[in-house]
Design an enzyme around this catalytic site. Structure first.
Site, PDB file in Angstrom:
ATOM      1  N   SER A 126      -3.629  -2.837   7.112  1.00  0.00           N
ATOM      2  CA  SER A 126      -2.289  -3.251   7.548  1.00  0.00           C
ATOM      3  C   SER A 126      -1.938  -2.522   8.830  1.00  0.00           C
ATOM      4  O   SER A 126      -2.454  -1.428   9.112  1.00  0.00           O
ATOM      5  CB  SER A 126      -1.255  -2.903   6.466  1.00  0.00           C
ATOM      6  OG  SER A 126       0.073  -3.006   6.952  1.00  0.00           O
TER       7      SER A 126
ATOM      8  N   TYR B 290       2.374   2.960   0.009  1.00  0.00           N
ATOM      9  CA  TYR B 290       1.686   1.831   0.639  1.00  0.00           C
ATOM     10  C   TYR B 290       1.085   2.220   1.983  1.00  0.00           C
ATOM     11  O   TYR B 290      -0.090   1.964   2.262  1.00  0.00           O
ATOM     12  CB  TYR B 290       2.660   0.664   0.816  1.00  0.00           C
ATOM     13  CG  TYR B 290       2.045  -0.584   1.404  1.00  0.00           C
ATOM     14  CD1 TYR B 290       1.291  -1.440   0.614  1.00  0.00           C
ATOM     15  CD2 TYR B 290       2.224  -0.908   2.744  1.00  0.00           C
ATOM     16  CE1 TYR B 290       0.730  -2.599   1.142  1.00  0.00           C
ATOM     17  CE2 TYR B 290       1.661  -2.055   3.285  1.00  0.00           C
ATOM     18  CZ  TYR B 290       0.921  -2.896   2.474  1.00  0.00           C
ATOM     19  OH  TYR B 290       0.362  -4.035   3.006  1.00  0.00           O
TER      20      TYR B 290
END
Length: 260
Positions: free
Chosen positions: A136, A149
């Site tokens: 990401s 995350y």
């Protein structure tokens, strides 16, 4: 010949979102594709008839090892691994429980590690193989309240680099792709949670997030899948150890805005 004729690909997290789109792209270009993941609570996302679907929890190393053995036994080898399984949880470090932290790291990082560990002997046996890990942009920049995350995504980029260095001598390449906002079920679930919960409110928030990207929208899963397919294939034969943003210009955009 299609680009991936004769190639065998395993896609974890392959039932929906980026993983599902990747399974479709690789299959359409000739690969034998096995999509693996947790059974969805609702209906399965539509995948091409030629894509084999196997239920597996990548946090379970024994189950992941059996999956890889099953793929190799059924199809004669393994050429491509796409590690796309992932979850999102929100919370700052001071308020994230140990259970939430461990859950995110178990799926996003340890799950990828399990798949890589058990795929590598078979990729080496081919004399050439490709691993693509779905990371990401939050490996590079971090929004508020995503402690677990963003940590997991930074770790995935490091994992891809480590594999690239260790496996270069074996002909195995490893890279990460780093999407920004992508219109997946996971993004939609977040938008629903942070809006009024209606379909309209969810859509408006997704569009609002899209306007934060220089290209003015969120990505489609197939756009990320195209980058994954490129890195997985022979066109990227001299590319290894990179973390490729697929972000609509997000990382290039300075937060400071001039007046006027």
């Amino acid at each position: 010949m299609a680009e991936f004729d004769g190639k065998v690909a395993l896609v974890t997290g392959g039932f929906s979102g980026i993983g599902g789109a990747t399974a479709r792209v690789l299959s359409a270009r000739g690969a034998t594709v096995v999509a693996a993941g947790i059974p969805p609570k609702g209906a399965y996302e539509e995948l091409p008839p030629g894509v084999e679907r196997v239920d597996v929890d990548v946090t379970d190393e024994s189950a992941t090892a059996r999956l890889v053995t099953q793929v190799v036994a059924a199809h004669g080898g393994l050429d491509i691994l796409v590690a796309a399984a992932g979850i999102q949880r929100y919370g700052i470090a001071a308020e994230t429980s140990s259970d939430e932290w461990n859950e995110v790291l178990a799926v996003n990082v340890t799950g990828a590690f399990h798949a890589v560990k058990h795929a590598l002997p078979h990729l080496r046996a081919r004399g050439a193989g490709s691993i693509v890990i779905v990371s990401s942009v939050q490996a590079f920049v971090t929004q508020a309240a995503v402690a677990a995350y963003t940590t997991s995504k930074g770790a995935l980029n490091a994992l891809a680099r480590s594999i690239a260095i260790d496996e270069a001598k074996n002909g195995v390449r490893a890279n990460a792709v780093c999407p920004a906002s992508v219109d997946t079920p996971m993004l939609r679930a977040s938008a629903r949670a942070f809006s009024d919960g209606s379909d309209r409110g969810t859509q408006e928030l997704v569009e609002s997030w899209g306007r934060m990207h220089p290209l003015g929208r969120v990505a489609r899963p197939d756009e990320v899948a195209e980058a994954i397919a490129f890195l997985a294939g022979d066109r990227a034969s001299f590319i290894t150890g990179i973390s490729l943003p697929v972000d609509g210009g997000l990382l290039a955009n300075a937060a400071v805005v001039l007046p006027g």
